[in-house]
Enzyme design. Structure first.
Site, PDB file in Angstrom:
ATOM      1  N   ALA A   1       0.980  -1.240  -0.180  1.00 20.83           N
ATOM      2  CA  ALA A   1      -0.026  -0.009   0.168  1.00 20.83           C
ATOM      3  C   ALA A   1       0.966   1.133   0.077  1.00 20.83           C
ATOM      4  CB  ALA A   1      -0.795  -0.165   1.080  1.00 20.83           C
TER       5      ALA A   1
ATOM      6  N   GLY B   1       0.536  -5.146   0.549  1.00 20.39           N
ATOM      7  CA  GLY B   1      -0.700  -5.136  -0.364  1.00 20.39           C
ATOM      8  C   GLY B   1      -0.495  -5.573  -1.669  1.00 20.39           C
TER       9      GLY B   1
ATOM     10  N   GLU C   1      -0.625  -9.403  -1.487  1.00 25.13           N
ATOM     11  CA  GLU C   1      -2.302  -9.677  -1.330  1.00 25.13           C
ATOM     12  C   GLU C   1      -2.658  -9.285  -2.666  1.00 25.13           C
ATOM     13  OE1 GLU C   1      -2.404  -6.594   2.064  1.00 25.13           O
ATOM     14  OE2 GLU C   1      -3.266  -8.195   3.099  1.00 25.13           O
TER      15      GLU C   1
ATOM     16  N   GLU D   1       3.993  -5.767   6.988  1.00 23.75           N
ATOM     17  CA  GLU D   1       3.253  -4.763   7.683  1.00 23.75           C
ATOM     18  C   GLU D   1       3.355  -4.637   9.128  1.00 23.75           C
ATOM     19  OE1 GLU D   1       2.121  -6.687   5.567  1.00 23.75           O
ATOM     20  OE2 GLU D   1       0.632  -6.049   4.115  1.00 23.75           O
TER      21      GLU D   1
HETATM   22  C1  3H9 Z   1       0.256  -2.620   3.293  1.00 25.54           C
HETATM   23  O1  3H9 Z   1       0.577  -2.889   2.155  1.00 25.54           O
HETATM   24  C2  3H9 Z   1      -0.929  -2.424   4.051  1.00 25.54           C
HETATM   25  C3  3H9 Z   1      -2.016  -3.577   3.393  1.00 25.54           C
HETATM   26  O2  3H9 Z   1      -1.662  -4.739   3.892  1.00 25.54           O
HETATM   27  C4  3H9 Z   1      -3.184  -3.246   3.617  1.00 25.54           C
HETATM   28  C5  3H9 Z   1      -3.868  -2.194   2.833  1.00 25.54           C
HETATM   29  C6  3H9 Z   1      -5.311  -2.124   3.359  1.00 25.54           C
HETATM   30  N1  3H9 Z   1       4.873   3.367   0.189  1.00 25.54           N
HETATM   31  O3  3H9 Z   1      13.339   1.804   0.864  1.00 25.54           O
HETATM   32  P1  3H9 Z   1      13.804   2.611  -0.362  1.00 25.54           P
HETATM   33  C7  3H9 Z   1       9.545   5.021  -0.950  1.00 25.54           C
HETATM   34  S1  3H9 Z   1       1.768  -1.450   4.068  1.00 25.54           S
HETATM   35  C8  3H9 Z   1       5.186   4.861  -0.139  1.00 25.54           C
HETATM   36  O4  3H9 Z   1      14.907   3.570  -0.234  1.00 25.54           O
HETATM   37  P2  3H9 Z   1      14.940   0.071  -1.417  1.00 25.54           P
HETATM   38  C9  3H9 Z   1      10.515   5.197   0.073  1.00 25.54           C
HETATM   39  O5  3H9 Z   1       9.962   6.003   1.250  1.00 25.54           O
HETATM   40  C10 3H9 Z   1       3.015  -1.466   2.914  1.00 25.54           C
HETATM   41  N2  3H9 Z   1       6.564   4.766  -0.512  1.00 25.54           N
HETATM   42  O6  3H9 Z   1      14.250   1.594  -1.546  1.00 25.54           O
HETATM   43  C11 3H9 Z   1      11.626   5.760  -0.786  1.00 25.54           C
HETATM   44  O7  3H9 Z   1      11.346   7.289  -1.226  1.00 25.54           O
HETATM   45  P3  3H9 Z   1      12.369   8.328  -1.275  1.00 25.54           P
HETATM   46  C12 3H9 Z   1       3.699  -2.818   3.094  1.00 25.54           C
HETATM   47  C13 3H9 Z   1       7.296   3.578  -0.359  1.00 25.54           C
HETATM   48  O8  3H9 Z   1      15.250  -0.218  -2.869  1.00 25.54           O
HETATM   49  C14 3H9 Z   1      11.634   4.968  -2.284  1.00 25.54           C
HETATM   50  O9  3H9 Z   1      10.140   4.401  -2.029  1.00 25.54           O
HETATM   51  N3  3H9 Z   1       4.714  -2.505   2.388  1.00 25.54           N
HETATM   52  C15 3H9 Z   1       6.769   2.660  -0.211  1.00 25.54           C
HETATM   53  O10 3H9 Z   1      16.093  -0.067  -0.575  1.00 25.54           O
HETATM   54  C16 3H9 Z   1      12.613   3.840  -2.136  1.00 25.54           C
HETATM   55  O11 3H9 Z   1      12.446   3.023  -1.030  1.00 25.54           O
HETATM   56  C17 3H9 Z   1       6.170  -2.302   2.906  1.00 25.54           C
HETATM   57  O12 3H9 Z   1       6.119  -1.946   4.115  1.00 25.54           O
HETATM   58  C18 3H9 Z   1       5.255   2.352   0.191  1.00 25.54           C
HETATM   59  N4  3H9 Z   1       4.947   1.274   0.437  1.00 25.54           N
HETATM   60  O13 3H9 Z   1      13.802  -0.906  -0.847  1.00 25.54           O
HETATM   61  C19 3H9 Z   1       7.264  -2.056   1.961  1.00 25.54           C
HETATM   62  N5  3H9 Z   1       7.796   1.533  -0.061  1.00 25.54           N
HETATM   63  O14 3H9 Z   1      13.165   7.865  -2.312  1.00 25.54           O
HETATM   64  C20 3H9 Z   1       8.082  -0.963   2.282  1.00 25.54           C
HETATM   65  C21 3H9 Z   1       8.921   2.490  -0.563  1.00 25.54           C
HETATM   66  O15 3H9 Z   1      11.453   9.607  -1.462  1.00 25.54           O
HETATM   67  N6  3H9 Z   1       9.164  -0.531   1.285  1.00 25.54           N
HETATM   68  N7  3H9 Z   1       8.695   3.785  -0.707  1.00 25.54           N
HETATM   69  O16 3H9 Z   1      13.000   8.331   0.071  1.00 25.54           O
HETATM   70  C22 3H9 Z   1      10.433  -1.446   1.615  1.00 25.54           C
HETATM   71  O17 3H9 Z   1      10.446  -2.125   2.456  1.00 25.54           O
HETATM   72  C23 3H9 Z   1      11.455  -0.956   0.675  1.00 25.54           C
HETATM   73  O18 3H9 Z   1      11.190   0.521   0.310  1.00 25.54           O
HETATM   74  C24 3H9 Z   1      11.753  -1.708  -0.706  1.00 25.54           C
HETATM   75  C25 3H9 Z   1      12.591  -1.098  -1.367  1.00 25.54           C
HETATM   76  C26 3H9 Z   1      12.210  -3.038  -0.131  1.00 25.54           C
HETATM   77  C27 3H9 Z   1      10.391  -1.982  -1.555  1.00 25.54           C
END
Ligand code: 3H9
Length: 693
Positions: free
Chosen positions: A66, A105, A108, A128
């Protein structure tokens, strides 16, 4: 190709509708993605010329979850459950072809497709929990139906992803493909030809059977994660959702249980803190005033001075990511001993199954020991990790300056000394920087990067990039005594040590901070570090509690006694009546009248000095932003992430309340230590918090 929304497009390849999500950087499920997916799938489903639908993502990853920025905002676009329902109930096969990370998400969404394929580097997870949440779009109900209850519990409470090979084995994906789009297309065509059914994960209950009528499975799991999950709300909510998946009469009932618990978490303080922290950590790597495209100094080899616990731990960080390290120590025995510890640490990972012996040999092969410091001369980066004595550090930097190649970065691991003074003995202060690792350096995630007055931008930017490479979380500090972390720790220590003469005993203070969420309080921490660090027997005059404890041979955990007594086998600690007597005697000598302190007061007297010191650090320009301070405390000092860090915590209480309490303590103690920092006064007057800076 038809552009459905600005983030989703659709084209047909023969009779396959290919729906492409393009929402850089991580294809988060923003409103435009949800609406686009819903409209594309609905349209393709209604189109008789389309026989199947393939969902693929552009850029570096499949949907990574999400859009975290949308939580707490007014809902926009198509709700995710509607998107999922459109996919799962489509009348023709919907397949996701996955690369990068299918997370939250994103996973999911993949799980409501009828089939999934992936390239072999893809990863799958429901992280999450790291945001104080639970998978709220069916993840808690569908994942156990695929990977089994035990594995689903592990994945969702740790947030750790699995790889494609395991995903294939357990049926999370149906095939590993070589080429993302072509492989996906070939798979879709194949299943249409074979007339395979439209599989709904929600219909399959086989893997829930092991847990049905087996409450011990859940009780055992709760026990197993109790220590790690202490204080966190999300893990327990996740377990309850999986219990609902197993025990509910219908899939829909399980979904209802999930929804309710998700709503509680997403509107709660813990998730707000953890979401704040997610962005704080990413922000900390950005340095104001330095162009993000600045040319970095290539670091292909690293030199380390000192093969003690610190030096060895630092060396491991580099060897682990394949960077060759030369480590030096003048004494051969100490050098051998240091290398022995490094090997042992790696071998421990073999026992726990995280490394193979081959990995250990490869890593050890990257570490070259030498007793000759000049063997470091060609290294791109050299890190000094010797005793915290200015004279020794100056001596080493003078030497380094005389033989290190031009362009090498000269770093000190000092935890409190004046970096500018160290740099001043070299003819290249612009190449000098502080890299403050935390012990054990191979485990702790924090790297405090200390920018000297003269440190070149290029050197700083390079070190921030290196931190990322060795998987550390870096935060920049200016040069001040103790930098960010130890300076605030000191402020807390002053009050904790004062308080024990006025009311609470060390174990009362420790208990309050432990209950707040720290792994241990200041006195247990001192016992762990060793009470005799920096204590000199020949000069000790029994003037402080520490002097007296050390004189009594109570030097902390290593001697089995300090503030506490330690069980030799279990290391469990118990308060010692002799220590209590000693503290009471000191109180009397100091003319203090002991009184009752509430737990709240103990907490405020420990935490508010940290907040006040943090404000001073910001106003002196020693930290770029309040959130960097939070990054330091969460990663380096065990501040519970579900409270965001000291500066976020101050905002969550209300800075006006913190200021008022500081003034009360100032009046009560008649001590200007408590005088609120001008920055706090200013923010309060403007009705603002640290978050508004
Ligand atoms: C969810 O899904 C809830 C659902 O179950 C239910 C809903 C109803 N959103 O980490 P990085 C940005 S909860 C917005 O440096 P990497 C991050 O801020 C979500 N922005 O890269 C950064 O921005 P900036 C569950 C996001 O390659 C840029 O992307 N998912 C999101 O080292 C690069 O990120 C997670 O918790 C996001 N979801 O790692 C995954 N994700 O460049 C969270 C990233 O401006 N994300 N950004 O600083 C991660 O774990 C890592 O970002 C990922 C990439 C592994 C994807």
């Amino acid at each position: 190709m038809t552009q459905i929304t600005d983030m989703v497009s659709m084209e047909t390849e023969g009779d396959v509708a290919v729906v492409t999500v393009d929402n850089p950087p991580v294809n988060a499920l923003s409103a435009g993605v949800r609406t686009g997916l819903y409209e594309a799938v609905t349209k393709a489903d209604a189109d008789d010329s389309v026989k199947s639908i393939l969902i693929v993502c552009s850029g570096r990853t499949y949907i990574a979850g999400a859009d975290i920025k949308e939580f707490g905002q007014a809902p926009q676009g198509t709700p995710l459950p509607d998107v999922h329902s459109a996919i799962e109930n489509a009348s023709k096969p919907v397949v996701s072809t996955i690369h990068g990370t299918a997370l939250g998400g994103g996973l999911e969404t993949a799980l409501v497709c009828h089939y999934r394929v992936a390239v072999d580097s893809a990863k799958f997870g429901l992280p999450e929990v790291k945001l104080g949440l639970l998978p709220g779009a069916g993840g808690t109900q569908r994942l156990p139906r695929i990977v089994g209850v035990q594995k689903a519990l592990e994945m969702m409470t740790s947030g750790d992803p699995i790889g494609a090979k395991f995903a294939l084995e357990c049926g999370l994906i149906d095939e590993i493909v070589d080429d993302l789009k072509e492989g996906g297309l070939a798979f879709v065509k194949k299943i249409v030809e074979e007339g395979r059914p439209l599989v709904k994960v929600s219909d399959s209950n086989d893997k829930l059977a092991e847990a049905k009528g087996n409450p011990d499975l859940f009780a055992g799991f709760r026990k197993a994660i109790a220590r790690k999950a202490r204080g966190f709300e999300a893990p327990e909510a996740i377990i309850q959702c999986v219990e609902a998946a197993v025990n509910s009469d219908s899939f829909e009932d399980g979904m209802k249980a999930e929804r309710e618990r998700f709503m509680t978490l997403v509107t709660g303080a813990q998730s707000a803190a953890q979401r704040y922290y997610f962005f704080a950590e990413r922000q900390a790597n950005k340095i104001p005033g330095i162009d993000k495209d600045i040319e970095l100094i290539p670091v292909k080899s690293v030199g380390i001075i000192g093969a003690g616990t610190m030096g060895g731990g630092i060396a491991m960080n580099f060897a682990t990511v394949g960077i060759p390290v030369t480590i030096t120590e003048p004494d051969q025995d100490r050098l051998d001993k240091g290398l022995g510890v490094v090997r042992k640490n790696y071998e421990r990972s073999v026992k726990s199954g995280r490394l193979t012996m081959d990995d250990v040999d490869k890593r050890m092969g990257l570490i070259t020991p030498t007793t000759n410091i000049e063997d470091l001369k060609d290294c791109d980066l050299v890190i000094e990790a010797v005793f915290e004595l200015m004279d020794i550090k100056k001596d080493i930097f003078t030497k380094l300056d005389s033989f290190m190649k031009d362009g090498a970065i000269l770093a000190s691991n000092t935890s409190a000394l004046n970096l500018d003074e160290i740099a001043s003995v070299t003819k290249r202060p612009e190449m000098v920087i502080g890299l403050h690792f935390f012990s054990p350096a191979n485990v702790m995630r924090l790297l405090e990067v200390v920018r000297g007055d003269m440190t070149a931008d290029r050197v700083l930017a390079t070190c921030m990039a290196i931190a990322k490479k060795i998987r550390k979380v870096a935060a920049v500090s200016g040069v001040c005594p103790g930098f960010i972390g130890n300076r605030m720790l000191y402020a807390r220590g002053v009050q904790a040590n004062k308080m024990i003469f006025e009311g609470p005993m060390p174990w009362d203070v420790d208990r309050v901070l432990f209950d707040f969420g720290f792994p241990m309080g200041p006195f247990a921490m001192s016992d762990l570090a060793g009470l005799d660090i920096g204590w000199d027997e020949s000069k000790s005059k029994g003037e402080t509690i520490r002097d007296r404890l050390c004189e009594m041979g109570r030097r902390g955990q290593k001697t089995g006694q300090g503030y506490y007594n330690y069980d030799p086998k279990t290391r469990a600690k118990t308060p010692e009546p002799e220590v209590e007597k000693l503290i009471n005697e000191f109180s009397e000598k100091k003319g203090k009248t002991r009184r009752e302190f509430s737990d709240d007061e103990i907490l405020e007297r420990c935490i508010y000095p940290m907040i006040n010191e943090g404000a001073k650090i910001i106003e002196e320009g020693m930290s770029f932003r309040p959130s960097d301070i939070d990054v330091v405390w969460v990663n380096g000092y065990g501040w519970p992430v579900y409270r965001g860090g000291p500066m976020h915590y101050a905002d969550s209480i209300g800075l006006d309340k913190v200021a008022a309490r500081l003034k009360e303590f100032q009046a009560q103690d008649n001590d200007d230590f408590w005088q609120p920092a001008p920055l706090i006064e200013k923010l309060v007057a403007e009705g603002k918090g640290f978050k508004d800076m």
